[in-house]
Design a protein around this motif. Structure first.
Motif, mmCIF file in Angstrom:
data_model
loop_
_atom_site.group_PDB
_atom_site.id
_atom_site.type_symbol
_atom_site.label_atom_id
_atom_site.label_comp_id
_atom_site.label_asym_id
_atom_site.label_seq_id
_atom_site.Cartn_x
_atom_site.Cartn_y
_atom_site.Cartn_z
ATOM 1 N N ASP A 180 0.808 -1.222 0.000
ATOM 2 C CA ASP A 180 0.000 0.000 0.000
ATOM 3 C C ASP A 180 0.841 1.272 0.000
ATOM 4 O O ASP A 180 0.402 2.309 -0.482
ATOM 5 N N ASN A 181 2.049 1.229 0.552
ATOM 6 C CA ASN A 181 2.809 2.469 0.686
ATOM 7 C C ASN A 181 4.186 2.445 0.020
ATOM 8 O O ASN A 181 4.930 3.406 0.131
ATOM 9 N N SER A 182 4.542 1.352 -0.645
ATOM 10 C CA SER A 182 5.869 1.307 -1.253
ATOM 11 C C SER A 182 5.932 0.249 -2.345
ATOM 12 O O SER A 182 5.537 -0.884 -2.135
ATOM 13 N N THR A 183 6.431 0.640 -3.489
ATOM 14 C CA THR A 183 6.684 -0.355 -4.536
ATOM 15 C C THR A 183 8.147 -0.743 -4.569
ATOM 16 O O THR A 183 8.495 -1.854 -4.889
ATOM 17 N N LYS A 184 9.017 0.174 -4.205
ATOM 18 C CA LYS A 184 10.462 -0.084 -4.203
ATOM 19 C C LYS A 184 10.819 -1.215 -3.252
ATOM 20 O O LYS A 184 11.542 -2.139 -3.600
ATOM 21 N N TYR A 185 10.324 -1.159 -2.013
ATOM 22 C CA TYR A 185 10.685 -2.140 -0.996
ATOM 23 C C TYR A 185 9.963 -3.468 -1.192
ATOM 24 O O TYR A 185 10.436 -4.498 -0.747
ATOM 25 N N VAL A 186 8.819 -3.427 -1.875
ATOM 26 C CA VAL A 186 8.067 -4.659 -2.122
ATOM 27 C C VAL A 186 8.888 -5.606 -2.970
ATOM 28 O O VAL A 186 8.966 -6.795 -2.710
ATOM 29 N N ASN A 187 9.525 -5.059 -3.978
ATOM 30 C CA ASN A 187 10.255 -5.892 -4.926
ATOM 31 C C ASN A 187 11.573 -6.421 -4.378
ATOM 32 O O ASN A 187 12.054 -7.452 -4.825
ATOM 33 N N ASP A 188 12.168 -5.742 -3.417
ATOM 34 C CA ASP A 188 13.487 -6.166 -2.964
ATOM 35 C C ASP A 188 13.746 -5.793 -1.505
ATOM 36 O O ASP A 188 14.719 -5.120 -1.191
ATOM 37 N N TYR A 189 12.882 -6.252 -0.611
ATOM 38 C CA TYR A 189 13.014 -5.942 0.815
ATOM 39 C C TYR A 189 14.309 -6.515 1.384
ATOM 40 O O TYR A 189 14.984 -5.880 2.176
ATOM 41 N N GLY A 190 14.686 -7.711 0.937
ATOM 42 C CA GLY A 190 15.916 -8.336 1.429
ATOM 43 C C GLY A 190 17.137 -7.484 1.140
ATOM 44 O O GLY A 190 17.996 -7.290 2.001
ATOM 45 N N SER A 191 17.225 -6.948 -0.065
ATOM 46 C CA SER A 191 18.354 -6.081 -0.420
ATOM 47 C C SER A 191 18.315 -4.780 0.361
ATOM 48 O O SER A 191 19.361 -4.232 0.721
ATOM 49 N N THR A 192 17.122 -4.283 0.629
ATOM 50 C CA THR A 192 16.990 -3.059 1.415
ATOM 51 C C THR A 192 17.534 -3.281 2.824
ATOM 52 O O THR A 192 18.296 -2.458 3.340
ATOM 53 N N ILE A 193 17.175 -4.392 3.445
ATOM 54 C CA ILE A 193 17.676 -4.714 4.784
ATOM 55 C C ILE A 193 19.185 -4.929 4.748
ATOM 56 O O ILE A 193 19.914 -4.453 5.622
ATOM 57 N N GLU A 194 19.671 -5.626 3.725
ATOM 58 C CA GLU A 194 21.115 -5.845 3.592
ATOM 59 C C GLU A 194 21.853 -4.509 3.483
ATOM 60 O O GLU A 194 22.895 -4.310 4.108
ATOM 61 N N PHE A 195 21.292 -3.574 2.740
ATOM 62 C CA PHE A 195 21.897 -2.258 2.587
ATOM 63 C C PHE A 195 21.940 -1.527 3.932
ATOM 64 O O PHE A 195 22.962 -0.954 4.310
ATOM 65 N N ILE A 196 20.843 -1.566 4.671
ATOM 66 C CA ILE A 196 20.777 -0.908 5.977
ATOM 67 C C ILE A 196 21.837 -1.486 6.914
ATOM 68 O O ILE A 196 22.555 -0.757 7.601
ATOM 69 N N LEU A 197 21.953 -2.809 6.930
ATOM 70 C CA LEU A 197 22.916 -3.468 7.814
ATOM 71 C C LEU A 197 24.362 -3.242 7.372
ATOM 72 O O LEU A 197 25.245 -3.013 8.203
ATOM 73 N N SER A 198 24.618 -3.286 6.077
ATOM 74 C CA SER A 198 25.990 -3.185 5.583
ATOM 75 C C SER A 198 26.595 -1.804 5.763
ATOM 76 O O SER A 198 27.803 -1.665 5.893
ATOM 77 N N ARG A 199 25.776 -0.785 5.790
ATOM 78 C CA ARG A 199 26.335 0.563 5.952
ATOM 79 C C ARG A 199 26.412 0.985 7.421
ATOM 80 O O ARG A 199 26.772 2.108 7.734
#
Length: 76
Positions: free
Chosen positions: A47-66
């Motif tokens: 309902d509120n995001s198309t970017k994170y829907v498609n690749d939530y795992g990569s988003t979390i990996e990015f948050i953790l890696s930085r």
């Protein structure tokens, strides 16, 4: 002083997701028992995001890696 924690989660559900229920119950419990902790949930969904829907795992990996300290709790 209340300890403020930030959580992030993703849900495919359009109704109230499990994460929201858990966080709300936790916040009610801490308030009723005078425990100075509050959790704010940042919930990504279809309902509120198309970017994170498609690749939530990569988003979390990015948050953790930085080494981000934006989120204290990450639901995956």
């Amino acid at each position: 002083n209340t300890l403020e924690l930030n959580a992030v989660a993703f849900s495919f559900q359009n109704s109230v997701p499990y994460f929201t229920i858990v966080i709300n119950k936790f916040n009610e419990y801490t308030k009723q028992n005078n425990i100075d902790i509050h959790v704010t949930l940042n919930l990504y969904s279809t309902d509120n995001s198309t970017k994170y829907v498609n690749d939530y795992g990569s988003t979390i990996e990015f948050i953790l890696s930085r080494g981000s300290t934006k989120y204290d709790i990450i639901f995956y």
